[in-house]
Design a protein around this motif. Sequence first.
Motif, PDB file in Angstrom:
ATOM      1  N   GLY A 196     -57.316   9.936 108.004  1.00  0.00           N
ATOM      2  CA  GLY A 196     -58.084   9.029 108.853  1.00  0.00           C
ATOM      3  C   GLY A 196     -59.245   8.320 108.208  1.00  0.00           C
ATOM      4  N   PHE A 197     -59.246   8.222 106.864  1.00  0.00           N
ATOM      5  CA  PHE A 197     -60.380   7.578 106.199  1.00  0.00           C
ATOM      6  C   PHE A 197     -60.418   6.079 106.483  1.00  0.00           C
ATOM      7  CE2 PHE A 197     -62.368   5.564 102.425  1.00  0.00           C
ATOM      8  CZ  PHE A 197     -63.615   6.134 102.541  1.00  0.00           C
ATOM      9  N   THR A 198     -61.597   5.590 106.852  1.00  0.00           N
ATOM     10  CA  THR A 198     -61.765   4.165 107.122  1.00  0.00           C
ATOM     11  C   THR A 198     -62.761   3.500 106.184  1.00  0.00           C
ATOM     12  OG1 THR A 198     -63.495   4.595 108.769  1.00  0.00           O
ATOM     13  CG2 THR A 198     -61.232   4.425 109.579  1.00  0.00           C
ATOM     14  N   GLY A 199     -63.683   4.272 105.594  1.00  0.00           N
ATOM     15  CA  GLY A 199     -64.696   3.662 104.738  1.00  0.00           C
ATOM     16  C   GLY A 199     -65.452   2.603 105.493  1.00  0.00           C
ATOM     17  N   ARG A 200     -65.560   1.434 104.905  1.00  0.00           N
ATOM     18  CA  ARG A 200     -66.244   0.326 105.575  1.00  0.00           C
ATOM     19  C   ARG A 200     -65.275  -0.613 106.277  1.00  0.00           C
ATOM     20  NH1 ARG A 200     -70.917  -1.274 101.082  1.00  0.00           N
ATOM     21  NH2 ARG A 200     -71.930   0.766 101.049  1.00  0.00           N
ATOM     22  N   MET A 201     -63.990  -0.234 106.288  1.00  0.00           N
ATOM     23  CA  MET A 201     -62.990  -1.037 106.968  1.00  0.00           C
ATOM     24  C   MET A 201     -62.922  -0.622 108.442  1.00  0.00           C
ATOM     25  SD  MET A 201     -61.889  -2.927 104.479  1.00  0.00           S
ATOM     26  CE  MET A 201     -61.546  -2.976 102.721  1.00  0.00           C
ATOM     27  N   ARG A 202     -62.156  -1.363 109.217  1.00  0.00           N
ATOM     28  CA  ARG A 202     -62.063  -1.080 110.642  1.00  0.00           C
ATOM     29  C   ARG A 202     -61.092   0.040 110.956  1.00  0.00           C
ATOM     30  NH1 ARG A 202     -60.696  -7.079 112.413  1.00  0.00           N
ATOM     31  NH2 ARG A 202     -59.562  -6.834 110.441  1.00  0.00           N
ATOM     32  N   THR A 203     -60.030   0.171 110.165  1.00  0.00           N
ATOM     33  CA  THR A 203     -58.997   1.151 110.446  1.00  0.00           C
ATOM     34  C   THR A 203     -58.509   1.798 109.153  1.00  0.00           C
ATOM     35  OG1 THR A 203     -57.159  -0.422 110.199  1.00  0.00           O
ATOM     36  CG2 THR A 203     -58.188  -0.271 112.390  1.00  0.00           C
ATOM     37  N   PRO A 204     -57.911   3.002 109.249  1.00  0.00           N
ATOM     38  CA  PRO A 204     -57.315   3.618 108.063  1.00  0.00           C
ATOM     39  C   PRO A 204     -56.231   2.731 107.443  1.00  0.00           C
ATOM     40  CG  PRO A 204     -57.548   5.238 109.808  1.00  0.00           C
ATOM     41  CD  PRO A 204     -57.862   3.900 110.422  1.00  0.00           C
ATOM     42  N   GLN A 205     -55.456   2.043 108.280  1.00  0.00           N
ATOM     43  CA  GLN A 205     -54.405   1.171 107.756  1.00  0.00           C
ATOM     44  C   GLN A 205     -54.979   0.068 106.883  1.00  0.00           C
ATOM     45  OE1 GLN A 205     -54.742   2.143 110.870  1.00  0.00           O
ATOM     46  NE2 GLN A 205     -52.786   2.717 111.788  1.00  0.00           N
ATOM     47  N   GLU A 206     -56.096  -0.502 107.313  1.00  0.00           N
ATOM     48  CA  GLU A 206     -56.713  -1.590 106.563  1.00  0.00           C
ATOM     49  C   GLU A 206     -57.196  -1.093 105.199  1.00  0.00           C
ATOM     50  OE1 GLU A 206     -60.086  -5.109 107.234  1.00  0.00           O
ATOM     51  OE2 GLU A 206     -59.835  -3.517 108.711  1.00  0.00           O
ATOM     52  N   TYR A 207     -57.760   0.130 105.192  1.00  0.00           N
ATOM     53  CA  TYR A 207     -58.268   0.653 103.929  1.00  0.00           C
ATOM     54  C   TYR A 207     -57.135   0.996 102.983  1.00  0.00           C
ATOM     55  CZ  TYR A 207     -62.349   2.136 101.329  1.00  0.00           C
ATOM     56  OH  TYR A 207     -63.368   2.194 100.416  1.00  0.00           O
ATOM     57  N   LEU A 208     -56.087   1.648 103.510  1.00  0.00           N
ATOM     58  CA  LEU A 208     -54.939   1.944 102.657  1.00  0.00           C
ATOM     59  C   LEU A 208     -54.324   0.655 102.137  1.00  0.00           C
ATOM     60  CD1 LEU A 208     -52.898   3.896 101.415  1.00  0.00           C
ATOM     61  CD2 LEU A 208     -51.589   3.761 103.556  1.00  0.00           C
ATOM     62  N   GLY A 209     -54.270  -0.369 102.986  1.00  0.00           N
ATOM     63  CA  GLY A 209     -53.731  -1.648 102.548  1.00  0.00           C
ATOM     64  C   GLY A 209     -54.477  -2.212 101.369  1.00  0.00           C
ATOM     65  N   ARG A 210     -55.807  -2.154 101.418  1.00  0.00           N
ATOM     66  CA  ARG A 210     -56.614  -2.645 100.295  1.00  0.00           C
ATOM     67  C   ARG A 210     -56.322  -1.847  99.033  1.00  0.00           C
ATOM     68  NH1 ARG A 210     -62.489  -0.826  98.836  1.00  0.00           N
ATOM     69  NH2 ARG A 210     -61.098   0.878  98.291  1.00  0.00           N
ATOM     70  N   ASN A 211     -56.216  -0.520  99.172  1.00  0.00           N
ATOM     71  CA  ASN A 211     -55.972   0.325  98.006  1.00  0.00           C
ATOM     72  C   ASN A 211     -54.591   0.066  97.395  1.00  0.00           C
ATOM     73  OD1 ASN A 211     -58.485   1.551  98.193  1.00  0.00           O
ATOM     74  ND2 ASN A 211     -57.738   3.245  99.453  1.00  0.00           N
ATOM     75  N   LEU A 212     -53.591  -0.140  98.239  1.00  0.00           N
ATOM     76  CA  LEU A 212     -52.247  -0.391  97.722  1.00  0.00           C
ATOM     77  C   LEU A 212     -52.172  -1.746  97.020  1.00  0.00           C
ATOM     78  CD1 LEU A 212     -49.974   0.996 100.583  1.00  0.00           C
ATOM     79  CD2 LEU A 212     -50.516   2.048  98.384  1.00  0.00           C
ATOM     80  N   VAL A 213     -52.918  -2.721  97.513  1.00  0.00           N
ATOM     81  CA  VAL A 213     -52.972  -4.016  96.824  1.00  0.00           C
ATOM     82  C   VAL A 213     -53.568  -3.834  95.440  1.00  0.00           C
ATOM     83  CG1 VAL A 213     -54.138  -6.259  96.793  1.00  0.00           C
ATOM     84  CG2 VAL A 213     -52.988  -5.489  98.874  1.00  0.00           C
TER      85      VAL A 213
END
Length: 267
Positions: A196-213
């Motif tokens: 469930g990590f979100t960091g400074r993003m809105r959702t976990p999906q958004e953060y994982l998306g950034r990392n995968l990019v």
Amino acid sequence: PNLQAAVTAYVRGDNATAARLWQSFAERGNVFAQTWYGDMIVKSDRAGAIKWYLAAANQGDVFAMRALYSQYEAAGQSAEAKKWSEAQESAALTATAKEDYAATAKVFLKTAESTGNVVAQRLVGELYRGGRGLPENDREAVRWWRLAAAKGDAASMNSLGDVYDFGSGELTDAAKSVKGDIEEAERWYRKAYAAGFTGRMRTPQEYLGRNLVWIGQHYQTGFNCTPDLEKAEKHIVEGSRLSDDWDDACMFYVSQGDRYAEGDGVY
């Protein structure tokens, strides 16, 4: 107040007490506390945070300079952002600031060792990673993050992803550095997402998306891995889908089209 009380309140999540104590140390001129307290209040009191960042930056605190750069860049104040970006290149803590950092980091380390508090363990990892009052040592950072991650700390999982994704950079001492490992990075990024990590993003999906990019871009360029355009495409597209931001995917295909046109493409 004493540093132990401030650290204990912070790692236990007693935010009101922690804020009061860290503010007290900031007002007394503790450089570590000035940056730390600025980080604590920046979302609710940006002007107040900038005041403390400036106080610390004027004593050579590169972390305060980074925070100032980020704040001014986000606000579109390009001249100030440039000023603090350039200041980081020659940043050097004053003697007093070094003492503040060493004393405060020592308390965080003691707390993590004596209590096993997961927040303290994560923060000690961050202090080692950044050389923030503790000797810069990515191997020690990984050790502390693994301890916290084993207790389910999502932020530590993401930090492990970052250190394996990017490696130790200019830290070349083999006893202290960590070699980049894209597959290990992805494993930890996905664990952080599941936790469930979100960091400074809105959702976990958004953060994982950034990392995968990021991982996809590294496969594209061969950064800390063997270049693999199929894996690059796979990760960039998946990351773009998760974050619902297709700019990076478009740029990937444009760059590959340019390479193909030059006789160096694969599509």
